[in-house]
Motif scaffolding. Sequence first.
Motif, PDB file in Angstrom:
ATOM      1  N   ILE A 130       7.670  13.476 -14.278  1.00 49.82           N
ATOM      2  CA  ILE A 130       8.165  12.864 -13.044  1.00 49.82           C
ATOM      3  C   ILE A 130       8.111  11.350 -13.207  1.00 49.82           C
ATOM      4  O   ILE A 130       7.139  10.819 -13.731  1.00 49.82           O
ATOM      5  CB  ILE A 130       7.272  13.231 -11.838  1.00 49.82           C
ATOM      6  CG1 ILE A 130       7.189  14.742 -11.644  1.00 49.82           C
ATOM      7  CG2 ILE A 130       7.760  12.560 -10.564  1.00 49.82           C
ATOM      8  CD1 ILE A 130       6.205  15.159 -10.564  1.00 49.82           C
ATOM      9  N   SER A 131       9.152  10.663 -12.740  1.00 48.77           N
ATOM     10  CA  SER A 131       9.111   9.204 -12.688  1.00 48.77           C
ATOM     11  C   SER A 131       9.484   8.775 -11.277  1.00 48.77           C
ATOM     12  O   SER A 131      10.416   9.327 -10.687  1.00 48.77           O
ATOM     13  CB  SER A 131      10.093   8.593 -13.683  1.00 48.77           C
ATOM     14  OG  SER A 131       9.791   9.028 -14.997  1.00 48.77           O
ATOM     15  N   ILE A 132       8.741   7.812 -10.731  1.00 53.39           N
ATOM     16  CA  ILE A 132       9.025   7.347  -9.383  1.00 53.39           C
ATOM     17  C   ILE A 132       9.175   5.835  -9.393  1.00 53.39           C
ATOM     18  O   ILE A 132       8.324   5.124  -9.944  1.00 53.39           O
ATOM     19  CB  ILE A 132       7.902   7.753  -8.402  1.00 53.39           C
ATOM     20  CG1 ILE A 132       7.755   9.273  -8.368  1.00 53.39           C
ATOM     21  CG2 ILE A 132       8.184   7.211  -7.000  1.00 53.39           C
ATOM     22  CD1 ILE A 132       6.580   9.763  -7.556  1.00 53.39           C
ATOM     23  N   ILE A 163       0.844  -1.206   0.000  1.00 62.95           N
ATOM     24  CA  ILE A 163       0.000   0.000   0.000  1.00 62.95           C
ATOM     25  C   ILE A 163       0.872   1.245   0.000  1.00 62.95           C
ATOM     26  O   ILE A 163       0.659   2.170  -0.790  1.00 62.95           O
ATOM     27  CB  ILE A 163      -0.928   0.022   1.243  1.00 62.95           C
ATOM     28  CG1 ILE A 163      -2.005  -1.051   1.120  1.00 62.95           C
ATOM     29  CG2 ILE A 163      -1.577   1.394   1.424  1.00 62.95           C
ATOM     30  CD1 ILE A 163      -2.895  -1.188   2.348  1.00 62.95           C
ATOM     31  N   SER A 164       1.888   1.266   0.866  1.00 63.77           N
ATOM     32  CA  SER A 164       2.654   2.500   0.989  1.00 63.77           C
ATOM     33  C   SER A 164       3.496   2.754  -0.273  1.00 63.77           C
ATOM     34  O   SER A 164       3.599   3.897  -0.737  1.00 63.77           O
ATOM     35  CB  SER A 164       3.462   2.464   2.293  1.00 63.77           C
ATOM     36  OG  SER A 164       4.815   2.560   2.058  1.00 63.77           O
ATOM     37  N   SER A 165       4.036   1.709  -0.872  1.00 60.27           N
ATOM     38  CA  SER A 165       4.772   1.899  -2.130  1.00 60.27           C
ATOM     39  C   SER A 165       3.845   2.334  -3.263  1.00 60.27           C
ATOM     40  O   SER A 165       4.197   3.203  -4.067  1.00 60.27           O
ATOM     41  CB  SER A 165       5.471   0.603  -2.536  1.00 60.27           C
ATOM     42  OG  SER A 165       6.721   0.511  -1.914  1.00 60.27           O
ATOM     43  N   VAL A 166       2.667   1.705  -3.325  1.00 65.93           N
ATOM     44  CA  VAL A 166       1.717   2.063  -4.387  1.00 65.93           C
ATOM     45  C   VAL A 166       1.333   3.532  -4.269  1.00 65.93           C
ATOM     46  O   VAL A 166       1.276   4.270  -5.248  1.00 65.93           O
ATOM     47  CB  VAL A 166       0.467   1.147  -4.326  1.00 65.93           C
ATOM     48  CG1 VAL A 166      -0.664   1.718  -5.174  1.00 65.93           C
ATOM     49  CG2 VAL A 166       0.818  -0.263  -4.786  1.00 65.93           C
ATOM     50  N   GLN A 167       1.081   4.000  -3.025  1.00 63.60           N
ATOM     51  CA  GLN A 167       0.721   5.407  -2.823  1.00 63.60           C
ATOM     52  C   GLN A 167       1.818   6.344  -3.317  1.00 63.60           C
ATOM     53  O   GLN A 167       1.537   7.355  -3.964  1.00 63.60           O
ATOM     54  CB  GLN A 167       0.476   5.680  -1.341  1.00 63.60           C
ATOM     55  CG  GLN A 167      -0.949   5.353  -0.925  1.00 63.60           C
ATOM     56  CD  GLN A 167      -1.135   5.440   0.573  1.00 63.60           C
ATOM     57  OE1 GLN A 167      -0.166   5.549   1.325  1.00 63.60           O
ATOM     58  NE2 GLN A 167      -2.375   5.386   1.022  1.00 63.60           N
ATOM     59  N   ASP A 168       3.065   6.019  -3.013  1.00 64.37           N
ATOM     60  CA  ASP A 168       4.177   6.855  -3.478  1.00 64.37           C
ATOM     61  C   ASP A 168       4.221   6.918  -5.002  1.00 64.37           C
ATOM     62  O   ASP A 168       4.297   7.995  -5.592  1.00 64.37           O
ATOM     63  CB  ASP A 168       5.513   6.295  -2.966  1.00 64.37           C
ATOM     64  CG  ASP A 168       5.719   6.580  -1.481  1.00 64.37           C
ATOM     65  OD1 ASP A 168       4.911   7.344  -0.910  1.00 64.37           O
ATOM     66  OD2 ASP A 168       6.672   6.037  -0.905  1.00 64.37           O
ATOM     67  N   VAL A 169       4.181   5.753  -5.621  1.00 60.22           N
ATOM     68  CA  VAL A 169       4.338   5.678  -7.074  1.00 60.22           C
ATOM     69  C   VAL A 169       3.169   6.353  -7.796  1.00 60.22           C
ATOM     70  O   VAL A 169       3.337   6.967  -8.855  1.00 60.22           O
ATOM     71  CB  VAL A 169       4.503   4.203  -7.497  1.00 60.22           C
ATOM     72  CG1 VAL A 169       4.404   4.058  -8.997  1.00 60.22           C
ATOM     73  CG2 VAL A 169       5.843   3.676  -6.990  1.00 60.22           C
ATOM     74  N   ILE A 218      10.644  -6.331  -5.004  1.00 58.52           N
ATOM     75  CA  ILE A 218       9.659  -5.866  -5.983  1.00 58.52           C
ATOM     76  C   ILE A 218       9.892  -4.389  -6.250  1.00 58.52           C
ATOM     77  O   ILE A 218      10.076  -3.604  -5.324  1.00 58.52           O
ATOM     78  CB  ILE A 218       8.229  -6.031  -5.414  1.00 58.52           C
ATOM     79  CG1 ILE A 218       8.002  -7.462  -4.896  1.00 58.52           C
ATOM     80  CG2 ILE A 218       7.173  -5.643  -6.434  1.00 58.52           C
ATOM     81  CD1 ILE A 218       8.199  -8.531  -5.930  1.00 58.52           C
ATOM     82  N   THR A 219       9.880  -4.006  -7.530  1.00 58.09           N
ATOM     83  CA  THR A 219       9.990  -2.587  -7.885  1.00 58.09           C
ATOM     84  C   THR A 219       8.702  -2.145  -8.566  1.00 58.09           C
ATOM     85  O   THR A 219       8.245  -2.759  -9.525  1.00 58.09           O
ATOM     86  CB  THR A 219      11.170  -2.356  -8.853  1.00 58.09           C
ATOM     87  OG1 THR A 219      12.359  -2.861  -8.246  1.00 58.09           O
ATOM     88  CG2 THR A 219      11.345  -0.865  -9.134  1.00 58.09           C
ATOM     89  N   LEU A 220       8.109  -1.056  -8.035  1.00 58.98           N
ATOM     90  CA  LEU A 220       6.941  -0.439  -8.666  1.00 58.98           C
ATOM     91  C   LEU A 220       7.403   0.831  -9.357  1.00 58.98           C
ATOM     92  O   LEU A 220       8.203   1.583  -8.795  1.00 58.98           O
ATOM     93  CB  LEU A 220       5.885  -0.086  -7.624  1.00 58.98           C
ATOM     94  CG  LEU A 220       5.411  -1.213  -6.712  1.00 58.98           C
ATOM     95  CD1 LEU A 220       4.340  -0.688  -5.749  1.00 58.98           C
ATOM     96  CD2 LEU A 220       4.848  -2.367  -7.534  1.00 58.98           C
ATOM     97  N   THR A 221       6.893   1.082 -10.552  1.00 58.42           N
ATOM     98  CA  THR A 221       7.287   2.271 -11.311  1.00 58.42           C
ATOM     99  C   THR A 221       6.068   2.992 -11.850  1.00 58.42           C
ATOM    100  O   THR A 221       5.141   2.365 -12.362  1.00 58.42           O
ATOM    101  CB  THR A 221       8.195   1.888 -12.509  1.00 58.42           C
ATOM    102  OG1 THR A 221       9.267   1.089 -12.040  1.00 58.42           O
ATOM    103  CG2 THR A 221       8.740   3.138 -13.198  1.00 58.42           C
ATOM    104  N   GLY A 222       6.087   4.315 -11.696  1.00 59.10           N
ATOM    105  CA  GLY A 222       5.044   5.153 -12.287  1.00 59.10           C
ATOM    106  C   GLY A 222       5.702   6.359 -12.923  1.00 59.10           C
ATOM    107  O   GLY A 222       6.759   6.807 -12.466  1.00 59.10           O
TER     108      GLY A 222
END
Lengths: 378, 378
Positions: free
Chosen positions: B51-53, B11-17, B42-46
């Motif tokens: 901006i890229s996170i 959840i916290s990574s998804v919110q950041d990305v 696991i790496t999440l990318t948006g």
Amino acid sequence: MKFVIQRDQLISSVQDVMKAISSRTVIPILTGMKIEAKESGITLTGSDSDISIESFIPAEENGNVNVEQIEAGSIVLQAKYFPDIVRKLPEKTVEIESDENLKVTIRSGKAEFNLNGQDAEEYPQLPKLQTDDSFELPIDLLKSLIKQTVFAVSTMETRPILTGVNIKLENGNLTFTATDSHRLASREIPVSEAPGQLPTVVVPGKSLNELNKILDDTEETVEISVTNNQILFRTKNLNFLSRLLDGNYPETSRLIPEQSKTVLHVKTKELLSTIDRASLLAKEERNNVVRLSTKGNGLIEITSNSPEVGTVAEEITVPSISGEELKISFSSKYMIDALKAIEYEEVKVEFTGAMRPFIIRPANDDPILQLILPVRTY
Amino acid sequence: MKFVIQRDQLISSVQDVMKAISSRTVIPILTGMKIEAKESGITLTGSDSDISIESFIPAEENGNVNVEQIEAGSIVLQAKYFPDIVRKLPEKTVEIESDENLKVTIRSGKAEFNLNGQDAEEYPQLPKLQTDDSFELPIDLLKSLIKQTVFAVSTMETRPILTGVNIKLENGNLTFTATDSHRLASREIPVSEAPGQLPTVVVPGKSLNELNKILDDTEETVEISVTNNQILFRTKNLNFLSRLLDGNYPETSRLIPEQSKTVLHVKTKELLSTIDRASLLAKEERNNVVRLSTKGNGLIEITSNSPEVGTVAEEITVPSISGEELKISFSSKYMIDALKAIEYEEVKVEFTGAMRPFIIRPANDDPILQLILPVRTY
């Protein structure tokens, strides 16, 4: 007019009264708030013609002095600025004074506001209600009745009468009913010491929502009085007056199926969160539709699908299930609203087939009733 | 691809990305979130191109297992549904699996979502930055630098370069500067162990606002690397990449008056709340303008008036005042922003006349500087 008042008391009264004040009104003076000072205390009044709210701040209450140095009089102040000013004043007390030129001075600490007021004589008189035909309810019970029904009113103006909650007092039973013709919510409670019968009325949902926001969740009582075109809710220091809706409320009792073919007992929270999850994919194109299917072995399954996005399925083990197997589709939003309104741990859901309305009640048969029309999906 | 992950971490990574993902983008796959599983985590990318996170969830961290049963692979999921799904799943762990047909299954407890994924090969590669020319800052210091300057960037696209914050590293001093040409905010700090000089860059205000939201207020460090057209902020598990603005940032040092005619020391909070109150009547027609006048005897007065509504006046006793008498008008909004940004109890305000820009600094001369252009009112 002049008085010195405790700022906290003033803030809370101003907030209540603001709920009735709209910046879009055809009567310009109603964009203002009326302030009236008498020896006994200060009365604030706001109105948008549909709803009128009077909040009274007694000069003394339970041995505490709220208002001092009172010189009687009244004035109307622009409601657009007054709440922010009061909220941001620096000290615990506020002095408000008006002169014969309708100039109003608000002082607190070293801050001084000089505002242009309007003549209170030009503010419309609120109707005085006869209170012979009135009854009392605990405030927390009234708030429950509102919360359990008002969400089901119609938001469409095509049938205006359905935008209100039908309030009926018959044979010592008080019933609140709301329906938008796709679902229905109602609750009945016994009222002791009530007049045998009162005129059946329909109160705009908007009025009840505002009333619910203003009333604190206490066990003190609210007195309810009804005339032909107005309803008054009166607590110790608050008068909340709403117009009634004209017209005949539809007879809803015949909508409620008397028999059922499938009966389900289920934990409210479990069903609620499962349907909430299933509705995630059903947001747009599918109009929030989810499907409930019986699976045998005390299992039900909630599913939903959105061709573009994907599908979701979740099984729930239920405490009991009886009768025919069933597949039924319905609006997840209506179901979520209904389950949230029933503040009980376990609910009973009664179906009479995939095309017929179904009923959700507390498992212990308390007379709260939520009815939902299914959606045809094939 | 397959893995089982702690839901809270996800959840916290998804919110950041998600902060980098926009539903309005010209590259359709960028409406999705890339998920990549490796043995290490696991790496999440948006990304929205500007901006890229990248957020990394290590399989193991400080002896805690975050991710298990990892089968390497990657997929892109529609970002519109994924965050809500993850947030509402019933259990503490989540299993995510994708097959060769790009079908993604998300399981938690008895809930199962089947979603249509997209090929991760089609997701744009993020540029790899050379990190030779980089320096480090404590995260809480970077957040202060952002908060004390970014509010002053321009919101108008007429001079795009002013929508960014100018970041300069010279002679071991790091400076953040923002201006919309009506006001200016800047802060300088010494940076030890930094490369002597870095290219001066302008980072979009929007990027810094998002970065500030994502970074937790800790004393851990962030590594900052700059190339010609990108800046990378890297913390332990996060890569935040922003494009830079093209063009020359104006030379702002000559805007800052070197002499002053009236110098005022004042308690920050007292001035702030007085101006906040005075601005209440100045909201619309007067464009938030308030007036400050010296009154002798260590007093200043803040006033404002709105012909329709009324007037407000408030005196403040200040710790010290010296130099010429002064009457000056300025935007209350700019002044409130500046005072809020200076996180010190007492400020020094230096004026050089009613028509010249004035400066607000912490009373202890810390190199935070807020400059405001006055408003001509007669």
